[in-house]
Design an enzyme around this catalytic site. Structure first.
Site, PDB file in Angstrom:
ATOM      1  N   ALA A   1       0.819  -1.206   0.000  1.00 55.58           N
ATOM      2  CA  ALA A   1       0.000   0.000   0.000  1.00 55.58           C
ATOM      3  C   ALA A   1       0.852   1.256   0.000  1.00 55.58           C
ATOM      4  O   ALA A   1       0.315   2.359  -0.077  1.00 55.58           O
ATOM      5  CB  ALA A   1      -0.921   0.015   1.223  1.00 55.58           C
TER       6      ALA A   1
ATOM      7  N   GLY B   1       5.618   0.162  -3.269  1.00 57.08           N
ATOM      8  CA  GLY B   1       4.891  -1.097  -3.347  1.00 57.08           C
ATOM      9  C   GLY B   1       3.593  -0.993  -4.112  1.00 57.08           C
ATOM     10  O   GLY B   1       3.217  -1.904  -4.874  1.00 57.08           O
TER      11      GLY B   1
ATOM     12  N   TYR C   1      18.958   3.471   9.772  1.00 57.76           N
ATOM     13  CA  TYR C   1      18.207   2.953   8.636  1.00 57.76           C
ATOM     14  C   TYR C   1      19.130   2.225   7.672  1.00 57.76           C
ATOM     15  O   TYR C   1      18.836   1.108   7.226  1.00 57.76           O
ATOM     16  CB  TYR C   1      17.491   4.113   7.926  1.00 57.76           C
ATOM     17  CG  TYR C   1      16.878   3.739   6.599  1.00 57.76           C
ATOM     18  CD1 TYR C   1      15.863   2.789   6.523  1.00 57.76           C
ATOM     19  CD2 TYR C   1      17.304   4.342   5.420  1.00 57.76           C
ATOM     20  CE1 TYR C   1      15.293   2.445   5.299  1.00 57.76           C
ATOM     21  CE2 TYR C   1      16.735   4.009   4.195  1.00 57.76           C
ATOM     22  CZ  TYR C   1      15.733   3.063   4.145  1.00 57.76           C
ATOM     23  OH  TYR C   1      15.185   2.725   2.937  1.00 57.76           O
TER      24      TYR C   1
ATOM     25  N   SER D   1      18.524  -0.289  -0.826  1.00 56.17           N
ATOM     26  CA  SER D   1      18.708   1.158  -0.824  1.00 56.17           C
ATOM     27  C   SER D   1      20.163   1.519  -1.066  1.00 56.17           C
ATOM     28  O   SER D   1      21.084   0.816  -0.621  1.00 56.17           O
ATOM     29  CB  SER D   1      18.261   1.759   0.507  1.00 56.17           C
ATOM     30  OG  SER D   1      18.556   3.146   0.558  1.00 56.17           O
TER      31      SER D   1
END
Length: 349
Positions: free
Chosen positions: A9, A13, A179, A119
């Site tokens: 969602a 994606g 991250y 990433s």
């Protein structure tokens, strides 16, 4: 082909799910709808797909959804630079524990293929050359240099400024944020799983993705969304450092196309690949072009830098072109002009 799209969602994606459906495949969307990304609502675009609200760490949900799935497209993650070190447990739980649980349940269900949303942050700084010493790896920039407005990384041997180049997938990896560390850990988990099971994993190292459905007005959003948020408030975009830091801005629909190529191509084990345009542009360029497209105030260069920020990361697109047949189709000028009016996700309150 039946594909489980975790995080389906979300920004990337949902575009992958839509492209799968448009290409004759079946997308099953799993998303926890984390409030820091989605607010309180269910995005309208999931109505076109089989949708389950659930956490990728929930084995009961996975055991219900995975039978009959041919390949998993793993987009679910807590994203962004983060707010402070208190974010670390959440990043590790969502990104790394979530990936480990998913891989284990894929093995249980007999599913041997995954496409992982990676990433460019795993690289840390990009590729640099010194006129005297050739290709070198700079260390982190010092607070003293940043405070003095000296933003270019220096050669660790002679101290001279370095010339940035294109970073390939074989570059040393040096994550500089929580991250980034969790994104690299995802790759390591997926690589180990591929070796243990004989499975296939593409880790798609996204560069600076922008476009419709991007998160809006939130501290975890990308720089394009942050600039647009400011412009919609009638404020000038605030550009850190001197605005000359280079990035590779790639449109989300190109990223979806790269996912479709990976979902239909065997990796032959584990393979990491840049998903990028291959064309460097500065953060200042982005701010200027977006301000022009939105008829807003000109950007303000404010100096400074966030902890963990890197100076230049521009990718080499050759491996994606050779192995996946992927080329980015959306030009910087075309994409930024469209982004001025693209529908974004509603602000998180």
């Amino acid at each position: 082909m039946r594909v489980l799209v975790t995080g389906g969602a979300g920004f990337v994606g949902s575009q992958v799910a839509d492209l799968l459906a448009a290409s004759g495949h079946e997308a099953v969307v799993l998303d926890a709808l984390l409030p820091q990304a989605h607010g309180d609502g269910v995005p309208a675009w999931v109505a076109d797909h089989e949708f389950v609200r659930g956490d990728v760490r929930d084995t009961d949900v996975l055991r219900r959804l995975l039978p009959g799935v041919d390949v998993v497209c793993h987009q679910a993650a807590m994203v962004g630079h983060g707010v402070d070190p208190f974010d670390a447990p959440d990043y590790a739980a969502h990104n790394d524990v979530g990936t480990a649980v998913l891989l284990a349940e894929m093995y249980r269900a007999g599913i041997g293929r995954m496409v992982l949303a990676g990433s460019m942050v795993v690289y840390g700084e990009g590729r640099y050359d010194c006129a005297e010493h050739g290709t070198v790896r700079p260390g982190p920039r010092t607070p003293a240099d940043l405070d003095a407005g000296r933003f270019e990384p220096r050669c660790p041997r002679c101290g001279h400024d370095l010339v940035p180049g294109l970073v390939g997938e074989d570059a040393p990896l040096d994550p500089r944020s929580t991250y980034a560390a969790t994104k690299l850990a995802q790759e390591h988990l997926a690589s180990a799983w591929a070796r243990q099971t004989g499975g296939s994993v593409w880790a798609l190292r996204y560069h600076n993705v922008y476009g419709p459905r991007m998160p809006f007005g939130m501290p975890y959003a990308g720089v394009a969304s942050i600039f647009r948020s400011a412009l919609e408030r009638g404020e000038a975009p605030r550009v850190l450092e001197d605005g000359r830091q280079r990035r590779d801005f790639v449109h989300v629909r190109d990223v979806a196309a790269a996912n479709l190529a990976a979902l239909t191509t065997d990796a032959g084990g584990f393979a990491a690949v840049n998903v990028c345009s291959g064309e460097p542009h500065t953060v200042g360029d982005l701010a200027v072009e977006l301000a022009r497209a939105m008829d807003g105030p000109q950007p303000v260069v404010v100096g400074g830098a966030r902890p963990g920020d890197v100076r230049h990361v521009v990718a080499d697109p050759a491996f994606a072109r050779d192995r996946l047949g992927f080329r980015a189709r959306t030009s910087f000028a075309e994409g930024v002009a469209a982004f001025a009016t693209d529908p974004l996700r509603a602000p998180v309150r």
